[in-house]
Structures are given as C-alpha cells and as structure tokens.
Design an enzyme around this catalytic site. Sequence first.
Site, PDB file in Angstrom:
ATOM      1  N   ASN A 111       0.820  -1.222   0.000  1.00  0.00           N
ATOM      2  CA  ASN A 111       0.000   0.000   0.000  1.00  0.00           C
ATOM      3  C   ASN A 111       0.847   1.263   0.000  1.00  0.00           C
ATOM      4  OD1 ASN A 111      -1.943  -1.911   0.199  1.00  0.00           O
ATOM      5  ND2 ASN A 111      -2.632  -1.375   2.264  1.00  0.00           N
ATOM      6  N   THR A 156     -18.133  37.786 -30.672  1.00  0.00           N
ATOM      7  CA  THR A 156     -18.845  37.432 -29.445  1.00  0.00           C
ATOM      8  C   THR A 156     -20.138  36.778 -29.925  1.00  0.00           C
ATOM      9  OG1 THR A 156     -20.087  39.500 -29.269  1.00  0.00           O
ATOM     10  CG2 THR A 156     -17.929  39.462 -28.188  1.00  0.00           C
ATOM     11  N   HIS A 157     -20.655  35.850 -29.181  1.00  0.00           N
ATOM     12  CA  HIS A 157     -21.835  35.066 -29.614  1.00  0.00           C
ATOM     13  C   HIS A 157     -21.565  34.423 -30.976  1.00  0.00           C
ATOM     14  CE1 HIS A 157     -24.239  37.285 -26.533  1.00  0.00           C
ATOM     15  NE2 HIS A 157     -23.388  38.248 -26.868  1.00  0.00           N
ATOM     16  N   SER A 279     -12.243  11.321 -47.047  1.00  0.00           N
ATOM     17  CA  SER A 279     -13.474  10.534 -46.929  1.00  0.00           C
ATOM     18  C   SER A 279     -13.388   9.393 -47.929  1.00  0.00           C
ATOM     19  CB  SER A 279     -14.667  11.437 -47.252  1.00  0.00           C
ATOM     20  OG  SER A 279     -15.729  10.677 -47.797  1.00  0.00           O
ATOM     21  N   LYS A 285     -12.747  15.894 -49.737  1.00  0.00           N
ATOM     22  CA  LYS A 285     -12.641  16.140 -48.301  1.00  0.00           C
ATOM     23  C   LYS A 285     -11.214  16.226 -47.749  1.00  0.00           C
ATOM     24  CE  LYS A 285     -16.722  15.943 -46.196  1.00  0.00           C
ATOM     25  NZ  LYS A 285     -17.093  16.908 -45.179  1.00  0.00           N
ATOM     26  N   ASN A 287     -10.549  16.721 -43.965  1.00  0.00           N
ATOM     27  CA  ASN A 287     -11.254  16.949 -42.694  1.00  0.00           C
ATOM     28  C   ASN A 287     -10.295  17.169 -41.519  1.00  0.00           C
ATOM     29  OD1 ASN A 287     -13.860  16.629 -43.783  1.00  0.00           O
ATOM     30  ND2 ASN A 287     -13.683  14.397 -43.661  1.00  0.00           N
ATOM     31  N   GLU A 292     -11.148  17.371 -34.109  1.00  0.00           N
ATOM     32  CA  GLU A 292     -12.401  16.815 -33.590  1.00  0.00           C
ATOM     33  C   GLU A 292     -12.109  15.804 -32.480  1.00  0.00           C
ATOM     34  OE1 GLU A 292     -14.599  15.368 -37.065  1.00  0.00           O
ATOM     35  OE2 GLU A 292     -13.719  17.064 -38.110  1.00  0.00           O
ATOM     36  N   TYR A 319      -6.775   1.344   3.209  1.00  0.00           N
ATOM     37  CA  TYR A 319      -6.632   0.853   1.836  1.00  0.00           C
ATOM     38  C   TYR A 319      -7.832   0.017   1.411  1.00  0.00           C
ATOM     39  CZ  TYR A 319      -5.040  -1.684  -2.247  1.00  0.00           C
ATOM     40  OH  TYR A 319      -4.950  -2.206  -3.504  1.00  0.00           O
ATOM     41  N   GLN A 324      -6.826   0.637  -6.750  1.00  0.00           N
ATOM     42  CA  GLN A 324      -6.013   0.210  -7.890  1.00  0.00           C
ATOM     43  C   GLN A 324      -6.504   0.858  -9.193  1.00  0.00           C
ATOM     44  OE1 GLN A 324      -4.597  -3.990  -8.093  1.00  0.00           O
ATOM     45  NE2 GLN A 324      -6.011  -4.131  -9.794  1.00  0.00           N
ATOM     46  N   LYS A 327      -5.229   4.249 -10.500  1.00  0.00           N
ATOM     47  CA  LYS A 327      -3.978   4.204 -11.261  1.00  0.00           C
ATOM     48  C   LYS A 327      -4.281   4.185 -12.764  1.00  0.00           C
ATOM     49  CE  LYS A 327      -1.782   0.343 -10.652  1.00  0.00           C
ATOM     50  NZ  LYS A 327      -1.094  -0.629  -9.786  1.00  0.00           N
TER      51      LYS A 327
HETATM   52  N1  ARG Z   1      -1.785  -3.416  -7.218  1.00  0.00           N
HETATM   53  C1  ARG Z   1      -2.229  -2.951  -5.986  1.00  0.00           C
HETATM   54  C2  ARG Z   1      -2.829  -1.522  -6.108  1.00  0.00           C
HETATM   55  O1  ARG Z   1      -2.548  -0.857  -7.041  1.00  0.00           O
HETATM   56  C3  ARG Z   1      -1.100  -2.912  -5.014  1.00  0.00           C
HETATM   57  C4  ARG Z   1      -1.518  -2.852  -3.618  1.00  0.00           C
HETATM   58  C5  ARG Z   1      -2.108  -4.126  -3.159  1.00  0.00           C
HETATM   59  N2  ARG Z   1      -2.388  -4.044  -1.769  1.00  0.00           N
HETATM   60  C6  ARG Z   1      -3.242  -4.877  -1.180  1.00  0.00           C
HETATM   61  N3  ARG Z   1      -3.455  -4.678   0.093  1.00  0.00           N
HETATM   62  N4  ARG Z   1      -3.873  -5.814  -1.839  1.00  0.00           N
HETATM   63  O2  ARG Z   1      -3.574  -1.111  -5.260  1.00  0.00           O
END
Ligand code: ARG
Length: 457
Positions: A111, A156-157, A279, A285, A287, A292, A319, A324, A327
Amino acid sequence: MKKTITDSTIDQDVLTYTVGEDPVLDLALAKWDCMGTAAHVTMLSEMKGLKKPVVTKSEAAKVRKELGKIAASKDFKILVEDQDVHMAVERLLTEKLGDLGKKIHTGRSRNDQVAVDVRLHMKSEILETEKEVCALAAELCSFGFDAGAIPLVGRTHLQPAMPSTVEMWATGHAEMIVDQLANLEAAYALADANPLGSAAGYGVPLPLDRQRTTKLLGFARTLHNCFGASMARGECEASLLSALAQLMCVLSRLAEDMILFSMPEFQYFKLPREYCTGSSIMPQKFNPDVLELVRGKTAQVIGWQTAALTLLHAMPGGYNRDLQDAKLLYMKGLETTRTTLRILAKVVAGMKVNPDACRAAFTPGVFATDVALRKVAEGTPWRDAYHDVRDQFALLYDGKPCEVSNLDPDEQVALKTHEGTCLGIDHDLYQKRISEATAAAEARLAALEKCCKALFK
Ligand code: ARG
C-alpha cells in the site's frame, strides 16, 4: 494453480479479475518502484536501536545495484502470478540474491509502496506535461508573432464583434494554456509528499526513519499521519485528473476555433494537407479529424476525472483494492493529455494564415463600436453616440437605406494599442513565462534523476 509470492491458493479467475491491467500499467512504475525500494532498503540498513540489522549496509548496496539493473532492463516483465510490479521486483531480487531478496519488504506494505511509486511517476509525468504545455504555448506564440497585426474579426456570440488580430487570437489561447500550469502545479504539490513508511496505513513496530526516505527520494515533505497517507492514495490521482480535464477543456476550445476558422466558409487559417483526413466517398474532403478528436478526448478525460471522484466519494478509510483503478484512470488521463498537447503543437506549427480571407471578413458592423468612439472623441456622450450608430445598424438589419460604411481593418487595428489589445501584445511576457516554466520543470526533472542515480549507484 500457479504459485504466487503472497498466496498460492487464489483461484485463477479471481487472480485475473483482481490483477486487472496491473501487469501492463505497472510497467510504467517499474523504475519508480525500484527507486522506492532502494530508498527503503537504505533506510532499513541505517535503522538504529535493533539488536541485529534487518539488512547490513553492504547488503543494501547489493540490493540497490540489482534494483538499478532491473530499472534499466528492457525486458522486465510482470507476470499475472506476480500480481503487480512490487511482487515482480521482489521475485527478481529473490531469484538473484536469495534470502536477501526476501528481506526487502520488511516494514513495508504494497500500500505505501504503490503510493510512493505513483507519486514519483506522477511528479515526473507532471513535469513532462508542463514542458509540453510550454511547447504548445510557444508554437501558438510563434504562429501569432509571425502573423503580427494581420486583422482578424473578433467575435462574441460567434457573431462579428470588433477588430482583432491573428496575434491576439493565438497568444490569447497561449495565455490560457500557460495559465493551466497553476493547476498542474497544485497537483504536483500534492504529489510531492512521501507516504513511504506508512506501511499498510498504520505504521509498524520498527524504528523507521521516514524523513530519511523522504530525503533520499527527493520529496518536499513526508505525509506525516500513516492513516492519512493511506487515504491520500487516489486523492492525488483525482487532483491530477482535474488539472488534466481542465487543461483538455482549454485545448478543446482552441481546437474548436481552429476547426471553425479553417472551414471553407472562413478560410482564415489553412491546416497542412498531411494533417487532414479524407473521406471514402467524397473525394474533395480534407477533414480536421485531429481537432475533432481533441474534443472527443476531452470528453474522455473529463470522464476519467469523474470516475476518480466517484471511486473515492464513498470509500471507507484505509486501503481498499478499488484504489487500484485510480492508477488506470490517471495514467490514461496523462497519456491522452500528453499526446494531445504534442499533436496540437504539430498542427499549430503547420497552420498557415490567409491574410486576404481574414481582411475580407470585415463587415461594417465590426467597426460599429470604433465609429461610436470616434463620435465620443468629437465630444458626443457615449450613450448618444451608441444610439446614433445603433439606429443606422437597425436600418441595415431591416434592409433599409442607411449611412453605414466599411473602414480599413489595418487602420482600425493600429489604433488599439493599450495593454493586451491588438498592438499591445507583450512578446517578452510570453517568452519569459514560457522559458521560465520550462526551465523550472527541467530543473526538477534533473533533481529527480539525480536522486534516482544516487540510489542505484
Ligand atoms: N496493485 C495494488 C494496487 O494498485 C497494489 C496494492 C495491493 N495491496 C493490497 N493490500 N492488496 O492497489
């Protein structure tokens, strides 16, 4: 059933589900994981007040050397059985160093380990993003400075409003983009704190020197409260995503203006042919798909920011495995935003101005305020001058005879000289801000790299 470091009894489907995309995503954390472990092991080897050191200084040096090799390795892989980068690194160290490899996790949890990895990775990525923000702003400035006082209808607008210049348009967008550095810096400041030593979120009965790892890893401060440190996971990611979402919104507005002004109906700007897509049925075209997709990707980043906040809002303290996913969200956000910054810089660098089209777009209405202000200069009170001109434009609007005439856009633009208007754009101001911000990001990247090198020595 394959053997894992933590538990060999996990069902394969459960393992696959819980591991998710970690074996791929965590590759980006490998270097930072090795760095965090190098700092942790160094600190363990210096720990005072124990009968026997957990690891000796020479053992710590051996571990650091191996970590340096893993961090530099091109074929580092994370197996599903490893679950994540942390266990993959421990596996490799144990394969190489035997029992010594099994000691590195003393007084640490995945953690605080993942939290430290993410923060180091984020610091580096935010600084790279800042450099890319500056590079895009620099392209916009050079596009604007080159165009100089070429008149552009200010809107403007979306309706024609007042005389402006291509330079004011480009540097206005550049300034908005550079201002976004403030949000990235706020995210950086949150990331620049060390959670290592908080372990699973409650500390350990060992005399860990948390300030030592803070210094070794180059963090500005230590996340003091271990429980707080564990809860800060996810918050950093959300704050970064909110900075990225806002930055993307700014980029999306730039893209929208570019789409509009490069339309055949406008033709103020021309996008390089090789940056336009065709296109399958309409041969004529060219584009602006890139622009976009900037809009589309902005929607995605906003979505990931929302997902991060939604992930956190009802999460209990301590935790939880769903962290996870934070991430995945911030990594996607970074990748998308950074790619967008780079592609936009390229398109801006290739974009051309069509001065004739810019000038031809000036209709009498664009000068209406200037005409009223001329009357003011001759002594008419503003509101009376406004109504005189307004009455004429009302006649024009109704298709009746009126005394409305066109002025010279270049002459009118040249009359606007105060700070920040057509001829009042301060080139040095932009150049200074952009070069200082780039240098500041580079200096911090170099400092981070120096910490990294020192740890793997
Ligand atoms: N891959 C896990 C995460 O990103 C790592 C931490 C895992 N910790 C646990 N107590 N299972 O959270």
